[in-house]
Motif scaffolding. Sequence first.
Motif, PDB file in Angstrom:
ATOM      1  N   ASP A  40      10.738  17.213  24.805  1.00  0.00           N
ATOM      2  CA  ASP A  40      10.904  18.488  24.992  1.00  0.00           C
ATOM      3  C   ASP A  40      10.830  18.988  26.644  1.00  0.00           C
ATOM      4  N   GLU A  56      18.788  25.023  20.672  1.00  0.00           N
ATOM      5  CA  GLU A  56      17.444  24.733  19.836  1.00  0.00           C
ATOM      6  C   GLU A  56      17.233  25.860  18.872  1.00  0.00           C
ATOM      7  N   LEU A  81      16.810  16.690  10.567  1.00  0.00           N
ATOM      8  CA  LEU A  81      15.462  16.954  10.530  1.00  0.00           C
ATOM      9  C   LEU A  81      14.896  16.809  12.012  1.00  0.00           C
ATOM     10  N   ASP A  82      13.649  17.468  12.077  1.00  0.00           N
ATOM     11  CA  ASP A  82      13.103  16.938  13.368  1.00  0.00           C
ATOM     12  C   ASP A  82      14.069  17.723  14.654  1.00  0.00           C
ATOM     13  N   ARG A  83      14.355  18.929  14.203  1.00  0.00           N
ATOM     14  CA  ARG A  83      15.107  19.486  15.255  1.00  0.00           C
ATOM     15  C   ARG A  83      16.392  18.746  15.656  1.00  0.00           C
ATOM     16  N   LYS A  86      15.832  13.339  14.359  1.00  0.00           N
ATOM     17  CA  LYS A  86      15.432  12.324  13.379  1.00  0.00           C
ATOM     18  C   LYS A  86      16.766  11.384  13.026  1.00  0.00           C
ATOM     19  N   SER A 197       8.810  31.756   0.609  1.00  0.00           N
ATOM     20  CA  SER A 197       7.438  32.006   1.047  1.00  0.00           C
ATOM     21  C   SER A 197       7.187  33.420   1.681  1.00  0.00           C
ATOM     22  N   GLU A 200      10.640  34.845   2.802  1.00  0.00           N
ATOM     23  CA  GLU A 200      11.735  34.117   3.309  1.00  0.00           C
ATOM     24  C   GLU A 200      11.741  32.724   2.825  1.00  0.00           C
ATOM     25  N   GLY A 202      11.384  29.211   1.878  1.00  0.00           N
ATOM     26  CA  GLY A 202      10.458  28.178   2.328  1.00  0.00           C
ATOM     27  C   GLY A 202      10.981  26.842   2.284  1.00  0.00           C
ATOM     28  N   PHE A 203      11.289  26.135   1.137  1.00  0.00           N
ATOM     29  CA  PHE A 203      12.160  25.067   1.020  1.00  0.00           C
ATOM     30  C   PHE A 203      13.741  25.416   0.515  1.00  0.00           C
ATOM     31  N   PRO A 233      11.348  11.927  -0.292  1.00  0.00           N
ATOM     32  CA  PRO A 233      10.710  13.358   0.237  1.00  0.00           C
ATOM     33  C   PRO A 233      10.114  13.463   1.588  1.00  0.00           C
ATOM     34  N   LEU A 234      10.202  14.429   2.296  1.00  0.00           N
ATOM     35  CA  LEU A 234       9.541  14.595   3.638  1.00  0.00           C
ATOM     36  C   LEU A 234       8.275  13.631   3.963  1.00  0.00           C
ATOM     37  N   SER A 235       8.399  13.003   4.769  1.00  0.00           N
ATOM     38  CA  SER A 235       7.145  11.943   5.207  1.00  0.00           C
ATOM     39  C   SER A 235       7.147  10.849   4.360  1.00  0.00           C
ATOM     40  N   ARG A 236       8.030  10.738   3.551  1.00  0.00           N
ATOM     41  CA  ARG A 236       7.960   9.703   2.521  1.00  0.00           C
ATOM     42  C   ARG A 236       9.488   9.102   2.176  1.00  0.00           C
ATOM     43  N   GLY A 237      10.365   9.127   3.324  1.00  0.00           N
ATOM     44  CA  GLY A 237      11.595   8.689   3.316  1.00  0.00           C
ATOM     45  C   GLY A 237      11.396   7.161   3.095  1.00  0.00           C
TER      46      GLY A 237
ATOM     47  N   TRP B 143       7.213  13.233  14.382  1.00  0.00           N
ATOM     48  CA  TRP B 143       8.206  12.674  13.731  1.00  0.00           C
ATOM     49  C   TRP B 143       7.949  11.015  13.777  1.00  0.00           C
ATOM     50  N   ASN B 146       6.248   9.736  11.717  1.00  0.00           N
ATOM     51  CA  ASN B 146       6.547  10.114  10.376  1.00  0.00           C
ATOM     52  C   ASN B 146       5.585  11.432   9.743  1.00  0.00           C
ATOM     53  N   PRO B 148       6.089  15.222   9.555  1.00  0.00           N
ATOM     54  CA  PRO B 148       6.780  16.555   9.602  1.00  0.00           C
ATOM     55  C   PRO B 148       5.795  17.382  10.081  1.00  0.00           C
ATOM     56  N   GLY B 160       1.673  29.269   3.400  1.00  0.00           N
ATOM     57  CA  GLY B 160       1.681  28.756   2.255  1.00  0.00           C
ATOM     58  C   GLY B 160       3.101  28.997   1.521  1.00  0.00           C
ATOM     59  N   ILE B 161       3.534  28.152   0.721  1.00  0.00           N
ATOM     60  CA  ILE B 161       4.595  28.221  -0.318  1.00  0.00           C
ATOM     61  C   ILE B 161       4.110  27.865  -1.685  1.00  0.00           C
ATOM     62  N   ARG B 202      -1.900   9.003   8.987  1.00  0.00           N
ATOM     63  CA  ARG B 202      -1.158   8.765  10.391  1.00  0.00           C
ATOM     64  C   ARG B 202      -1.496   9.696  11.534  1.00  0.00           C
TER      65      ARG B 202
END
Lengths: 265, 231
Positions: A40, A56, A81-83, A86, A197, A200, A202-203, A233-237, B143, B146, B148, B160-161, B202
């Motif tokens: 960045d 961005e 993902l990741d702007r 990714k 959330s 707004e 959230g997911f 899922p996010l972080s567990r691709g 990332w 890994n 997010p 929170g969600i 991580r």
Amino acid sequence: MRYPAMLLLFSLVAALFPAGLPPARAGESPRPVAFSPPADREIPAGPFGDLVRKGEKIFTQTGKYAGKYVGNDLTCESCHLDRGRKPYAAPLWGAYVSYPRFRSKNMKVSRLGERIQGCFRFSMNGTAPPLEGDTIRSIVAYSFWMAKGAPVGTPLEGTGILRMAPPAHIPDPARGRKVYEARCALCHSADGLGTSSGGEVGFPPVWGPRSYNRGAGLAKVAKLAGFIKMNMPLSRGDTLSNRDAWDVAAYVDSQPRPADPRKKS
Amino acid sequence: MSRTSPSFRFLPLSLFLLFFPLQSWAGELENLGKRIAQEGNGSPGSIACMECHRLHGGGMPLIGSPRIAGQPQRYIEHEILGVRAGTRYAPIMAGVVSNLSRKEIRAVASWYAIVRTPKLPDVSPPDPTLLTLGKRIARKGMWRKNVPACVLCHGADGRGIPPHFPYIKGQNKGYLLRQLIAFAFLKRSDDPQGLMRGIARRLSPMERQAVAEYFSSLTPPPADGLPDPKQ
């Protein structure tokens, strides 16, 4: 019998290329090369940098900065993902060096700006921003900046979405539903409508009136399966089996969503 | 049929909500929860939740006892059950909640989900040398490892969600850091699909600290859209 002959031919080819991947030849696409986008802090000062930063912002808060073109609860970053950085989540650096490009979707050679218009129309279930307007211009500038140093027209590792090998079975939405409930509903909720959330999003919703429409790339089971496989899922691709990815994609794409705007009812 | 306009029809209700303290309209379950929070459930030697979490859920930053005011009811319940089952390492609290019935657990969770309380002073001011890094991980993620952005699952700014993802903004730093360490080293394994275990592992010790510094520097949210009795 034709098969033994084919098998022989195949083993000959395999013997010629012991590394598994045939080397690039003229007229064939060369082997993908690795690329990482700049940090960045490398966004320069001045008008060009401003346009990149604006790109961005539109990318990550699309409803806020390009709201009039958006017809659902998604942002560009919901999928990219990741702007947009990714690998295997259709990164912008990969896109930038892949256009202009022929697309069977509309049987035309499209520029990147036109491709982004398609995102708004289908994935964002909205309307295409004008090609020469600020929205497209800044997203293109953001993509250009991110592709700095990437070879043009050479496939980069992680460009686009993973192309899944054809499934060994017919993707099964009923089984996919079980996978969805076990692995996806936590965030996207059992009804697929996402989770809010503080009023707004959230997911993001993965089906229903506020999700992508049937004309979007992810409305195709193979593409969605490839996206899920590498990213969810996010972080567990890359933890779902291929079969789970196919089935859950078949389930998600069997659910109701807005119609393809190209098809008149 | 009344011909009053909708805004006038709801006026008495709005006035009621405005002037009555929260407790007066809290349901039976919440009142039971409040009693347990205040006095324990009456079994011999039972300890009141408020001894560490305070009656209005402000927690105790000094001992790293978390702020729980306004966390989603389902989340609080899930955590109490996790402590009881041993999937969440909390030796002191395990003794406290071991004799609560399922209904009492729900009651306590309902109570703490509706209470609101201002942020309590933390043990130390935020460390300015770590805030930038913490904010970056929180809002953009790391990332390449890994990891997010925290806000993707914990909501904008970490508010929170509900129902599964707790707010973390305005939480005290001792608690945040201890949980990240607990996730990283497998003393806490009640997170769905091991998501937090993987992420916390991580992160480097400095990155965990930075994230804790950042979220503890923020103001806690008035969650769930309920009226805040203090405002």
